[in-house]
Design an enzyme around this catalytic site. Structure first.
Site, PDB file in Angstrom:
ATOM      1  N   THR A   1       0.872  -1.175   0.000  1.00 61.13           N
ATOM      2  CA  THR A   1       0.000   0.000   0.000  1.00 61.13           C
ATOM      3  C   THR A   1       0.908   1.224   0.000  1.00 61.13           C
ATOM      4  O   THR A   1       1.663   1.429   0.960  1.00 61.13           O
ATOM      5  CB  THR A   1      -0.891   0.021   1.258  1.00 61.13           C
ATOM      6  OG1 THR A   1      -1.638  -1.195   1.302  1.00 61.13           O
ATOM      7  CG2 THR A   1      -1.856   1.206   1.212  1.00 61.13           C
TER       8      THR A   1
ATOM      9  N   LYS B   1      -7.750   1.435  -3.021  1.00 59.02           N
ATOM     10  CA  LYS B   1      -7.354   0.993  -1.679  1.00 59.02           C
ATOM     11  C   LYS B   1      -7.483   2.124  -0.653  1.00 59.02           C
ATOM     12  O   LYS B   1      -8.041   1.940   0.429  1.00 59.02           O
ATOM     13  CB  LYS B   1      -5.897   0.495  -1.737  1.00 59.02           C
ATOM     14  CG  LYS B   1      -5.248   0.215  -0.410  1.00 59.02           C
ATOM     15  CD  LYS B   1      -5.683  -1.097   0.181  1.00 59.02           C
ATOM     16  CE  LYS B   1      -5.095  -1.279   1.568  1.00 59.02           C
ATOM     17  NZ  LYS B   1      -5.637  -2.445   2.238  1.00 59.02           N
TER      18      LYS B   1
ATOM     19  N   LYS C   1      -1.306   5.184   8.632  1.00 55.88           N
ATOM     20  CA  LYS C   1      -0.545   5.287   7.376  1.00 55.88           C
ATOM     21  C   LYS C   1      -1.506   5.449   6.187  1.00 55.88           C
ATOM     22  O   LYS C   1      -1.340   6.319   5.346  1.00 55.88           O
ATOM     23  CB  LYS C   1       0.303   4.009   7.197  1.00 55.88           C
ATOM     24  CG  LYS C   1       0.952   3.891   5.825  1.00 55.88           C
ATOM     25  CD  LYS C   1       1.481   2.483   5.530  1.00 55.88           C
ATOM     26  CE  LYS C   1       1.721   2.318   4.042  1.00 55.88           C
ATOM     27  NZ  LYS C   1       2.202   0.998   3.643  1.00 55.88           N
TER      28      LYS C   1
HETATM   29  P1  NAD Z   1       6.060  -5.884   7.149  1.00 59.23           P
HETATM   30  O1  NAD Z   1       6.770  -4.737   7.757  1.00 59.23           O
HETATM   31  O2  NAD Z   1       5.767  -7.097   7.959  1.00 59.23           O
HETATM   32  O3  NAD Z   1       6.876  -6.383   5.838  1.00 59.23           O
HETATM   33  C1  NAD Z   1       7.630  -5.565   5.017  1.00 59.23           C
HETATM   34  C2  NAD Z   1       8.921  -6.314   4.702  1.00 59.23           C
HETATM   35  O4  NAD Z   1       9.679  -5.563   3.753  1.00 59.23           O
HETATM   36  C3  NAD Z   1       9.811  -6.507   5.926  1.00 59.23           C
HETATM   37  O5  NAD Z   1      10.084  -7.886   6.114  1.00 59.23           O
HETATM   38  C4  NAD Z   1      11.081  -5.717   5.585  1.00 59.23           C
HETATM   39  O6  NAD Z   1      12.267  -6.304   6.102  1.00 59.23           O
HETATM   40  C5  NAD Z   1      11.056  -5.742   4.082  1.00 59.23           C
HETATM   41  N1  NAD Z   1      11.836  -4.685   3.446  1.00 59.23           N
HETATM   42  C6  NAD Z   1      11.945  -3.386   3.805  1.00 59.23           C
HETATM   43  N2  NAD Z   1      12.752  -2.730   2.937  1.00 59.23           N
HETATM   44  C7  NAD Z   1      13.146  -3.634   2.019  1.00 59.23           C
HETATM   45  C8  NAD Z   1      13.989  -3.568   0.878  1.00 59.23           C
HETATM   46  N3  NAD Z   1      14.574  -2.422   0.504  1.00 59.23           N
HETATM   47  N4  NAD Z   1      14.196  -4.690   0.170  1.00 59.23           N
HETATM   48  C9  NAD Z   1      13.611  -5.874   0.536  1.00 59.23           C
HETATM   49  N5  NAD Z   1      12.813  -5.996   1.614  1.00 59.23           N
HETATM   50  C10 NAD Z   1      12.580  -4.895   2.351  1.00 59.23           C
HETATM   51  O7  NAD Z   1       4.722  -5.287   6.527  1.00 59.23           O
HETATM   52  P2  NAD Z   1       3.422  -6.092   6.033  1.00 59.23           P
HETATM   53  O8  NAD Z   1       2.414  -6.126   7.121  1.00 59.23           O
HETATM   54  O9  NAD Z   1       3.858  -7.344   5.365  1.00 59.23           O
HETATM   55  O10 NAD Z   1       2.854  -5.055   4.962  1.00 59.23           O
HETATM   56  C11 NAD Z   1       3.434  -4.914   3.685  1.00 59.23           C
HETATM   57  C12 NAD Z   1       2.584  -3.956   2.874  1.00 59.23           C
HETATM   58  O11 NAD Z   1       1.246  -4.454   2.793  1.00 59.23           O
HETATM   59  C13 NAD Z   1       2.469  -2.555   3.489  1.00 59.23           C
HETATM   60  O12 NAD Z   1       2.508  -1.622   2.434  1.00 59.23           O
HETATM   61  C14 NAD Z   1       1.117  -2.583   4.186  1.00 59.23           C
HETATM   62  O13 NAD Z   1       0.538  -1.299   4.274  1.00 59.23           O
HETATM   63  C15 NAD Z   1       0.333  -3.475   3.254  1.00 59.23           C
HETATM   64  N6  NAD Z   1      -0.805  -4.168   3.890  1.00 59.23           N
HETATM   65  C16 NAD Z   1      -0.656  -4.777   5.100  1.00 59.23           C
HETATM   66  C17 NAD Z   1      -1.744  -5.414   5.668  1.00 59.23           C
HETATM   67  C18 NAD Z   1      -1.626  -6.111   6.998  1.00 59.23           C
HETATM   68  O14 NAD Z   1      -2.666  -6.483   7.564  1.00 59.23           O
HETATM   69  N7  NAD Z   1      -0.423  -6.302   7.526  1.00 59.23           N
HETATM   70  C19 NAD Z   1      -2.976  -5.482   4.985  1.00 59.23           C
HETATM   71  C20 NAD Z   1      -3.081  -4.904   3.732  1.00 59.23           C
HETATM   72  C21 NAD Z   1      -1.974  -4.239   3.190  1.00 59.23           C
END
Ligand code: NAD
Length: 290
Positions: free
Chosen positions: A87, A162, A237
């Site tokens: 997102t 979204k 966010k």
């Molecule tokens: P998270 O923080 O668990 O995962 C993000 C991952 O990206 C981490 O493991 C981090 O180490 C990795 N990362 C950061 N920088 C990086 C880079 N330069 N190269 C490679 N890896 C890198 O977050 P999440 O909960 O998995 O969410 C991910 C996305 O999905 C976000 O944008 C969030 O808004 C969206 N989202 C999350 C949810 C939810 O319920 N968690 C629901 C819908 C959407």
């Protein structure tokens, strides 16, 4: 297909695992060194995308997405599709799409709804923006990771859908919580309040499917001491993204603005950080009119 998967966090890891289970070869990269069963871990983002038919990113924000795109686009194979499921702000989504298409590749912004549970169960909803050709190439992967994919329009349309959805979600959660807090003060039993509203014109997803009152309605984070679920800081966010988009499109979104400042206060000055976004109910409960 050979798939490069970048960002194996709470969402990315189970999504990548489902692609492996469906028989695809997945090369994964995460700066935190996360490993996922069946996913071949590689050393760099470029290693993950070399030779891949599709590259999926699931990253925290637009700035990180832009940095990763700079790295991976030159390493991607001709005809491959870049599918960003994070997102992020609409401007970053469009900039990355331009850059991808400029390199002769296909691009889809495809944020998801359904949370960690949906990611694990393969029941996410994808809202996608991009060309017909790009959507068609990504569609079989959406089918594995989700139950529904809506092609919303050109680049950025997925992110637009979204953040509009989540602006409604933030506003509605606040409305539901403040109504419960008011009901308490009026001496109305919470279960009765649920019984009426969930089948009346005040019904909503936040009331019917994710009720913020413990012990009322279906099982929700409220029944688990407001452990997320969907954390208040993630709601903040998304609300900020909605207001950033509203600024850049000159749209009047007063309710979205109020919801943003309430979640800001909750996360930054109160005890909201790390709690589910429905923990707005105990917040309102404690407060008076002032
Ligand atoms: P998270 O923080 O668990 O995962 C993000 C991952 O990206 C981490 O493991 C981090 O180490 C990795 N990362 C950061 N920088 C990086 C880079 N330069 N190269 C490679 N890896 C890198 O977050 P999440 O909960 O998995 O969410 C991910 C996305 O999905 C976000 O944008 C969030 O808004 C969206 N989202 C999350 C949810 C939810 O319920 N968690 C629901 C819908 C959407």
């Amino acid at each position: 297909m050979q798939i490069g998967f970048i960002g194996l966090g709470n969402m990315g890891a189970p999504m990548a695992a489902n692609l492996v289970k469906a028989g695809h070869q997945v090369l994964g990269f995460d700066t935190a060194g996360v490993t996922v069963e069946g996913v071949t871990q590689v050393e760099t983002a470029s290693d993950a995308v070399a030779g891949a038919d599709a590259v999926i990113t699931m990253l925290p924000n637009g700035a990180i997405l832009r940095a990763v795109a700079d790295q991976v686009i030159p390493a991607m194979s001709k005809g491959a599709v870049l599918i960003d499921c994070s997102t992020v702000d609409v401007d970053s989504a469009r900039a990355v799409a331009d850059q991808t298409m400029g390199a002769g590749l296909l691009s889809v912004d495809a944020p998801v709804s359904g949370g960690i549970g949906g990611a694990a169960a393969g029941t996410l909803t994808f809202m996608a923006g991009g060309s017909e050709a790009a959507f068609a190439k990504a569609a079989p992967l959406f089918e594995i990771m989700g139950q529904k994919a809506v092609h919303c329009g050109e680049a950025g349309a997925g992110q637009a859908a979204k953040i509009c959805n989540n602006m409604i979600l933030g506003v509605t959660m606040i409305a539901t919580c403040e109504a419960f807090a008011l009901a308490d003060k009026l001496g109305l039993d919470r279960q009765k309040m649920f019984d009426v509203v969930s089948t009346s014109s005040g019904y909503s997803w936040t009331m019917n499917a994710y009720c913020p009152a413990p012990g009322v309605g279906p099982q929700s984070p409220a029944d688990n001491d407001y452990t997320p679920g969907f954390a208040a800081e993630l709601m903040l966010k998304d609300l900020r993204l909605s207001q950033q988009a509203a600024d850049s499109a000159d749209a009047d979104t007063p309710m979205g603005q109020v919801a943003t400042s309430l979640y800001e206060q909750f996360v930054e000055n109160e005890d909201g950080l790390g709690r589910d976004f429905s923990a707005m109910l105990p917040r309102f409960e404690k407060r008076g009119r002032e």
